[in-house]
Motif scaffolding. Structure first.
Motif, mmCIF file in Angstrom:
data_model
loop_
_atom_site.group_PDB
_atom_site.id
_atom_site.type_symbol
_atom_site.label_atom_id
_atom_site.label_comp_id
_atom_site.label_asym_id
_atom_site.label_seq_id
_atom_site.Cartn_x
_atom_site.Cartn_y
_atom_site.Cartn_z
ATOM 1 N N HIS A 99 39.391 -6.014 18.205
ATOM 2 C CA HIS A 99 39.242 -5.290 16.940
ATOM 3 C C HIS A 99 39.130 -3.594 16.961
ATOM 4 C CE1 HIS A 99 37.819 -9.183 15.521
ATOM 5 N NE2 HIS A 99 37.735 -8.827 13.613
ATOM 6 N N GLU A 100 38.348 -3.064 17.884
ATOM 7 C CA GLU A 100 38.202 -1.763 18.228
ATOM 8 C C GLU A 100 39.546 -1.129 17.784
ATOM 9 O OE1 GLU A 100 35.715 1.309 20.951
ATOM 10 O OE2 GLU A 100 36.367 -0.766 22.186
ATOM 11 N N MET A 101 40.643 -1.970 18.904
ATOM 12 C CA MET A 101 42.036 -1.067 19.018
ATOM 13 C C MET A 101 42.309 -1.118 17.849
ATOM 14 S SD MET A 101 45.289 -2.048 20.591
ATOM 15 C CE MET A 101 44.952 -2.193 22.451
ATOM 16 N N ALA A 102 42.439 -2.065 16.713
ATOM 17 C CA ALA A 102 42.820 -1.639 15.417
ATOM 18 C C ALA A 102 41.999 -1.115 14.567
ATOM 19 C CB ALA A 102 42.793 -3.476 14.487
ATOM 20 N N ASP A 103 41.283 -0.994 14.845
ATOM 21 C CA ASP A 103 40.105 -0.429 13.207
ATOM 22 C C ASP A 103 40.600 1.515 14.365
ATOM 23 O OD1 ASP A 103 39.134 -1.921 12.360
ATOM 24 O OD2 ASP A 103 37.455 -1.919 14.002
ATOM 25 N N LYS A 104 40.312 1.903 15.219
ATOM 26 C CA LYS A 104 41.045 2.999 15.680
ATOM 27 C C LYS A 104 42.549 3.376 14.938
ATOM 28 C CE LYS A 104 38.026 3.775 19.947
ATOM 29 N NZ LYS A 104 38.619 4.012 21.453
ATOM 30 N N ALA A 105 43.507 2.837 15.014
ATOM 31 C CA ALA A 105 44.625 2.820 15.009
ATOM 32 C C ALA A 105 44.776 2.858 13.211
ATOM 33 C CB ALA A 105 45.488 1.637 15.765
ATOM 34 N N ILE A 106 43.798 2.328 12.555
ATOM 35 C CA ILE A 106 44.292 1.988 11.269
ATOM 36 C C ILE A 106 43.450 3.837 10.697
ATOM 37 C CG2 ILE A 106 42.568 1.310 9.083
ATOM 38 C CD1 ILE A 106 43.231 -1.182 10.114
ATOM 39 N N ASN A 107 42.206 4.114 11.747
ATOM 40 C CA ASN A 107 41.841 5.290 10.989
ATOM 41 C C ASN A 107 42.432 6.530 11.029
ATOM 42 O OD1 ASN A 107 39.117 4.133 9.946
ATOM 43 N ND2 ASN A 107 38.272 3.946 12.484
ATOM 44 N N ARG A 108 43.140 6.124 11.899
ATOM 45 C CA ARG A 108 44.066 7.335 12.506
ATOM 46 C C ARG A 108 44.970 7.332 11.290
ATOM 47 N NH1 ARG A 108 44.326 6.099 17.638
ATOM 48 N NH2 ARG A 108 46.271 5.005 17.148
ATOM 49 N N VAL A 109 45.596 6.668 10.982
ATOM 50 C CA VAL A 109 46.688 6.952 10.172
ATOM 51 C C VAL A 109 46.202 7.065 8.768
ATOM 52 C CG1 VAL A 109 48.105 5.101 8.451
ATOM 53 C CG2 VAL A 109 48.449 4.992 11.108
ATOM 54 N N ASN A 110 44.983 6.915 8.268
ATOM 55 C CA ASN A 110 44.263 7.507 7.068
ATOM 56 C C ASN A 110 43.748 8.298 6.785
ATOM 57 O OD1 ASN A 110 44.568 4.372 6.108
ATOM 58 N ND2 ASN A 110 42.461 4.147 6.767
ATOM 59 N N GLN A 111 43.466 8.860 8.495
ATOM 60 C CA GLN A 111 43.196 10.722 8.771
ATOM 61 C C GLN A 111 44.699 11.725 8.363
ATOM 62 O OE1 GLN A 111 41.199 10.469 12.051
ATOM 63 N NE2 GLN A 111 39.273 9.312 11.682
ATOM 64 N N ILE A 112 44.818 11.306 8.553
ATOM 65 C CA ILE A 112 46.728 11.558 8.668
ATOM 66 C C ILE A 112 47.134 12.154 6.841
ATOM 67 C CG2 ILE A 112 49.394 11.339 9.265
ATOM 68 C CD1 ILE A 112 48.318 10.431 12.130
ATOM 69 N N HIS A 113 46.883 10.629 6.622
ATOM 70 C CA HIS A 113 47.525 10.875 5.433
ATOM 71 C C HIS A 113 47.174 11.391 4.316
ATOM 72 C CE1 HIS A 113 49.242 6.693 5.918
ATOM 73 N NE2 HIS A 113 50.208 7.179 5.844
ATOM 74 N N GLN A 114 45.140 11.624 4.646
ATOM 75 C CA GLN A 114 44.841 12.804 3.890
ATOM 76 C C GLN A 114 45.008 14.347 3.906
ATOM 77 O OE1 GLN A 114 40.184 12.868 4.797
ATOM 78 N NE2 GLN A 114 40.013 9.707 4.880
ATOM 79 N N LYS A 115 45.715 14.316 5.122
ATOM 80 C CA LYS A 115 46.109 15.632 4.970
ATOM 81 C C LYS A 115 48.115 15.813 4.339
ATOM 82 C CE LYS A 115 43.329 16.372 9.182
ATOM 83 N NZ LYS A 115 43.439 16.098 10.782
ATOM 84 N N VAL A 116 47.970 14.524 4.328
ATOM 85 C CA VAL A 116 50.025 15.493 3.715
ATOM 86 C C VAL A 116 49.832 15.462 2.690
ATOM 87 C CG1 VAL A 116 52.128 13.973 3.633
ATOM 88 C CG2 VAL A 116 50.577 13.173 5.773
ATOM 89 N N THR A 117 49.770 16.283 1.824
ATOM 90 C CA THR A 117 50.334 16.728 0.476
ATOM 91 C C THR A 117 51.427 17.128 0.291
ATOM 92 O OG1 THR A 117 48.161 18.145 1.022
ATOM 93 C CG2 THR A 117 48.070 16.323 0.036
ATOM 94 N N GLY A 118 52.012 17.231 -1.031
ATOM 95 C CA GLY A 118 53.315 18.439 -1.051
ATOM 96 C C GLY A 118 53.600 18.472 -2.758
ATOM 97 N N PHE A 119 55.457 18.804 -2.401
ATOM 98 C CA PHE A 119 55.407 18.070 -3.662
ATOM 99 C C PHE A 119 57.286 17.426 -2.900
ATOM 100 C CE2 PHE A 119 52.746 21.421 -5.592
ATOM 101 C CZ PHE A 119 52.754 21.503 -6.371
ATOM 102 N N ASP A 120 57.446 16.738 -4.187
ATOM 103 C CA ASP A 120 59.029 16.392 -3.749
ATOM 104 C C ASP A 120 60.604 17.374 -4.260
ATOM 105 O OD1 ASP A 120 59.442 15.691 -6.534
ATOM 106 O OD2 ASP A 120 58.895 13.770 -6.118
ATOM 107 N N GLU A 121 61.266 16.773 -4.259
ATOM 108 C CA GLU A 121 62.734 17.256 -4.084
ATOM 109 C C GLU A 121 62.742 17.559 -5.771
ATOM 110 O OE1 GLU A 121 65.994 14.520 -2.727
ATOM 111 O OE2 GLU A 121 64.772 13.774 -2.222
ATOM 112 N N PHE A 122 62.325 16.661 -6.857
ATOM 113 C CA PHE A 122 62.179 16.677 -8.028
ATOM 114 C C PHE A 122 60.545 17.932 -8.857
ATOM 115 C CE2 PHE A 122 64.543 12.811 -7.476
ATOM 116 C CZ PHE A 122 65.198 13.245 -8.123
ATOM 117 N N ASN A 123 60.036 18.605 -7.310
ATOM 118 C CA ASN A 123 59.029 19.393 -7.514
ATOM 119 C C ASN A 123 57.538 18.528 -8.046
ATOM 120 O OD1 ASN A 123 57.549 21.920 -7.177
ATOM 121 N ND2 ASN A 123 58.307 22.547 -9.734
ATOM 122 N N GLN A 124 57.085 17.384 -8.592
ATOM 123 C CA GLN A 124 56.523 16.841 -8.482
ATOM 124 C C GLN A 124 55.626 16.491 -6.566
ATOM 125 O OE1 GLN A 124 56.316 14.410 -11.760
ATOM 126 N NE2 GLN A 124 58.676 16.627 -11.450
#
Length: 289
Positions: A99-124
């Motif tokens: 459970h601890e290993m799974a929770d850490k992996a999920i939390n790490r991905v969620n933290q990364i996703h929060q920082k990933v923003t921008g505009f796609d190739e159609f400027n959306q």
């Protein structure tokens, strides 16, 4: 000698190191799913998981916003093996880890996703934590893993088992931020089709899919890697081939690749029999099982 050559070829494709001793602790911890789950059964087969991984990446590359996050914020183009290795570890950690290993992996991905923003190739604008994008990524992965399991593991799952797999994986997808995920095989196929109008096969997608088609590898690993990559493209849903401007594979072609994979899989499965799933069983039941 043969076993070590096989393991080296696999590291060529996804990276990775030695024995998965981290999965032995703590004793008795069943993780998120437990050994009786369909997720444990499906995810234990390295061959079909790699094939499903390739096809899911092809599908994900067709969504401009999902692709933009990878294009702008990851080393995918420079380090394809590293990306696959990280994905493989996430699947292993969340399926078989404590459970601890799974929770850490999920939390790490969620933290990364929060920082990933921008505009796609159609400027959306896009956000990696957008529930709709997360659902697309989750469903294309689970669909791809399920569809590669039966033909390449040569084991038939009854409809109830297939639906159980998607119900199990729905829990994981929701913990990653996806919402309204289907909990059946048919429901997942139907939900994926709703995204078809959003898909685009532009220069970015062609670049990524070209890399997956010509997967980088050493000379010794090339036959193994090329066969896995080919099978990944054969594992796509039929509606995807017109989008990526390729003919739908014939039944004969599919059977030929399946036969080759089944032969190749025998020594690979033998070489990997004491892998993550085996270590995790020892954690749950003790070293005697």
């Amino acid at each position: 000698m043969i076993d070590e050559l096989i393991r080296r070829s696999i590291r060529e494709m996804v990276g990775g190191g030695g024995p998965p001793v981290a999965f032995l602790e703590p004793p008795g911890d069943r993780g998120l799913f437990g050994p009786e789950s369909v997720a444990w059964k499906v995810h234990a087969d390295f061959i079909s998981m790699m094939i499903g991984g390739i096809s899911s990446l092809v599908l994900q590359a067709l969504h401009p916003k999902a692709l933009a996050g990878v294009w702008d914020h990851s080393s995918f183009r420079q380090d394809l093996k590293g990306r696959l290795g990280r994905t493989a570890f996430f699947i292993a950690a969340t399926t078989y880890g404590s459970h601890e290993m799974a929770d850490k992996a999920i939390n790490r991905v969620n933290q990364i996703h929060q920082k990933v923003t921008g505009f796609d190739e159609f400027n959306q604008p896009y956000r990696a934590d957008d529930p709709e994008l997360l659902a697309w990524v989750h469903m294309t992965e689970t669909r791809s893993f399920m569809c590669s399991y039966e033909p390449y593991r040569s084991e038939t799952l009854i409809p109830k088992q297939k639906d159980q797999y998607f119900a199990e994986m729905k829990m994981l997808g929701e913990r990653l931020g996806a919402i309204d995920l289907p909990d059946t095989y048919a429901g997942t196929e139907q939900a994926i089709r709703q995204y078809i109008p959003q898909l685009h096969y532009g220069e970015r997608a062609k670049s990524i899919i070209g890399m997956l088609d010509q997967f980088p590898s050493s000379l010794s690993a090339k036959p193994f890697v090329n066969l896995i990559s080919r099978a990944g493209f054969l594992n796509l849903p039929d509606w995807a081939y017109p989008i990526i401007q390729r003919p739908q594979p014939s039944r004969l072609e599919r059977l030929a690749v399946q036969s080759s994979i089944r032969l190749m899989a025998i020594p690979v499965r033998e070489a990997l029999k004491d892998g993550v799933a085996a270590h995790s069983l020892r954690r749950v039941y003790g070293s005697t099982k």
